[in-house]
Design a protein around this motif. Structure first.
Motif, short mmCIF file in Angstrom:
data_model
loop_
_atom_site.label_atom_id
_atom_site.label_comp_id
_atom_site.label_asym_id
_atom_site.label_seq_id
_atom_site.Cartn_x
_atom_site.Cartn_y
_atom_site.Cartn_z
N LYS A 137 0.86 -1.18 0.00
CA LYS A 137 0.00 0.00 0.00
C LYS A 137 0.90 1.23 0.00
O LYS A 137 2.03 1.20 0.49
N ARG A 138 0.39 2.31 -0.59
CA ARG A 138 1.14 3.56 -0.64
C ARG A 138 0.17 4.72 -0.67
O ARG A 138 -1.02 4.54 -0.94
N ASP A 139 0.66 5.92 -0.41
CA ASP A 139 -0.17 7.11 -0.42
C ASP A 139 -0.37 7.62 -1.85
O ASP A 139 0.58 7.66 -2.65
N ALA A 140 -1.59 8.01 -2.16
CA ALA A 140 -1.91 8.66 -3.41
C ALA A 140 -2.66 9.94 -3.06
O ALA A 140 -3.74 9.89 -2.46
N VAL A 141 -2.08 11.09 -3.41
CA VAL A 141 -2.61 12.38 -2.99
C VAL A 141 -3.28 13.07 -4.16
O VAL A 141 -2.67 13.26 -5.22
#
Length: 241
Positions: free
Chosen positions: A20-24
């Motif tokens: 999982k990773r951040d998507a802004v």
């Protein structure tokens, strides 16, 4: 409930495979939206056979057959969506060289009566199909802006959760903040091309790479895009009889 403003910085968690990773998502009134996927934020959902760990610098590293992968060294991904013109721009790379890739989409949502609560927002379910895949989104009229993660838009409220039928990639709302910064999109020096041209050049580059590794083998390669959220592009479809 947020104060009345049309400028937001919206962070999603992007779940894909074992990571999982951040998507802004950056939303500014009367401007195209931009989603930045922050590769350095990648963390494992769970450790598989002790192959994935966080190193001393806080970077996610996976040990594989070709050594270790440090996600902090991967370039961030950018998608700019102009929902008024149905036009999309993306920063994509071929062998670490960036290109400004243009795309166009025109699709229709089917809004259902199904509802659920997501982070105290009343959300409605909508579905659509395009490029060989079926998508499900949950949007909230509580935040009346036409925006969402990835290439999704066109609903009467912010898309707070979305995925495809196989849940190969899942976006879930993490937090919503007031936008107080400039919207990032590093495209000024990148060569511009269509999505079809990008895949053609990417395929040729990978084929050349494989050919140089084994001169006795002819290999036809398709880039990973065919196996992600988009499965079949317009130029790959069989002509209708």
């Amino acid at each position: 409930m947020l104060a009345q403003t049309n400028d937001y910085k919206i962070t999603y968690k992007r779940f894909e495979g074992n990571h999982k990773r951040d998507a802004v998502l950056y939303v500014k009134e009367n401007q195209p939206t931009v989603m930045q996927t922050i590769m350095a934020s990648t963390v494992p959902i769970k450790v598989l056979k002790d192959t994935t760990y966080i190193n001393e610098n806080g970077a996610t590293v996976m040990k594989g057959f070709s050594g270790s992968t440090d996600y902090s060294k991967f370039p961030d991904e950018y998608i700019k969506v102009d929902h008024l013109q149905n036009k999309i721009e993306m920063i994509k790379d071929i062998h670490k060289k960036n290109f400004l890739v243009t795309d166009e989409l025109n699709y229709t949502w089917q809004i259902t009566n199904e509802t659920k609560k997501i982070k105290d927002y009343t959300c409605y379910k909508a579905t659509t199909t395009f490029r060989g895949n079926t998508f499900e989104a949950w949007f909230t009229p509580d935040i009346p802006i036409n925006a969402g993660p990835w290439k999704w838009y066109g609903l009467p409220g912010l898309i707070v959760e979305a995925t495809d039928k196989d849940q190969s990639v899942v976006f879930k709302l993490e937090k919503i903040e007031k936008l107080t910064e400039e919207i990032p999109f590093p495209s000024s020096k990148s060569k511009k091309m269509t999505l079809k041209q990008y895949f053609k050049e990417a395929d040729e580059a990978f084929e050349a790479m494989f050919a140089s590794n084994d001169r006795n083998t002819t290999t036809t390669v398709k880039t990973l895009g065919r196996f992600g959220l988009e499965r079949v592009y317009e130029w790959e479809e069989e002509p209708k009889k």
